[in-house]
Design a protein around this motif. Sequence first.
Motif, short mmCIF file in Angstrom:
data_model
loop_
_atom_site.label_atom_id
_atom_site.label_comp_id
_atom_site.label_asym_id
_atom_site.label_seq_id
_atom_site.Cartn_x
_atom_site.Cartn_y
_atom_site.Cartn_z
N SER A 17 0.83 -1.21 0.00
CA SER A 17 0.00 0.00 0.00
C SER A 17 0.87 1.26 0.00
O SER A 17 0.36 2.38 0.04
CB SER A 17 -0.93 0.01 1.22
N GLN A 18 2.19 1.05 -0.03
CA GLN A 18 3.17 2.14 -0.18
C GLN A 18 3.87 1.97 -1.53
O GLN A 18 3.93 0.87 -2.08
CB GLN A 18 4.21 2.09 0.95
N THR A 49 -6.07 2.45 -2.61
CA THR A 49 -5.92 3.35 -3.75
C THR A 49 -4.58 4.07 -3.71
O THR A 49 -4.34 4.97 -4.49
CB THR A 49 -7.07 4.38 -3.78
N ARG A 50 -3.71 3.65 -2.79
CA ARG A 50 -2.39 4.26 -2.67
C ARG A 50 -1.32 3.23 -2.97
O ARG A 50 -1.56 2.04 -2.99
CB ARG A 50 -2.20 4.81 -1.25
N GLY A 54 -2.70 0.97 -5.53
CA GLY A 54 -3.38 1.96 -6.36
C GLY A 54 -2.90 1.92 -7.80
O GLY A 54 -3.70 2.12 -8.72
N GLU A 79 -5.58 2.91 3.89
CA GLU A 79 -5.02 2.42 2.63
C GLU A 79 -5.71 3.00 1.41
O GLU A 79 -5.29 2.74 0.29
CB GLU A 79 -5.10 0.88 2.57
N THR A 81 -8.60 6.31 -0.23
CA THR A 81 -9.41 7.50 -0.06
C THR A 81 -10.82 7.14 -0.52
O THR A 81 -11.00 6.47 -1.54
CB THR A 81 -8.88 8.66 -0.92
#
Length: 205
Positions: A17-18, A49-50, A54, A79, A81
């Motif tokens: 998620s990073q 979405t990150r 994402g 994790e 938006t």
Amino acid sequence: MTKQIAPIRSICVYCGSQPGRDAAHMQAGRALGKSIADHGLRLVYGGGTRGIMGAVASGVLSAGGEVTGIIPEFLMDKEATRHSLGQLNELVVTADMHERKHKMFERADAFVALPGGIGTLEEIVEIMTWAQLGRHRKPMVFGNINGFWNPMLELFQHMRDQGFVHTAHLVQPLVIDRAEDIVPAILASAGAKGREGEADIISRL
């Protein structure tokens, strides 16, 4: 009774998620997403979405593909938006991580681990454990972008050598170095399970 391999209609992707420190990982996420869409398959993933999560979802959606995000309520703002989640074709909100993983397993016909952290590792290892126990025969892939998974693959081989991976024939994840080759490798593996040499992009752990 031998479990039959289902046709590949959807692919579950586990990933960070990073974004990580290697730009190639985000690029691989987008490339895999585009490939999933180009092959007419659906993405099943953790709903983030990150980061790389994402990037994969964006790659699918920008290529006209379909995405199912499955995320626990408590991770909705960590994790993802909420506005971006509205762009997914389907969003499943679960009560906890256990329900999330179970639903991801049910909805996916194959599993891919791109670079990620402890959560990514835990998810793909659990899928491998279920394969070892004979619970499924769905294709499993390590997207070994820039050798990210090499230390883990060495550990798995060490476990085998020490006699701790029983029924090893049931735990045969593909190891693919390029994101663009992952989906073709999955389709080749599912279409000809047990036949080696489909293409030199396919190697096994």
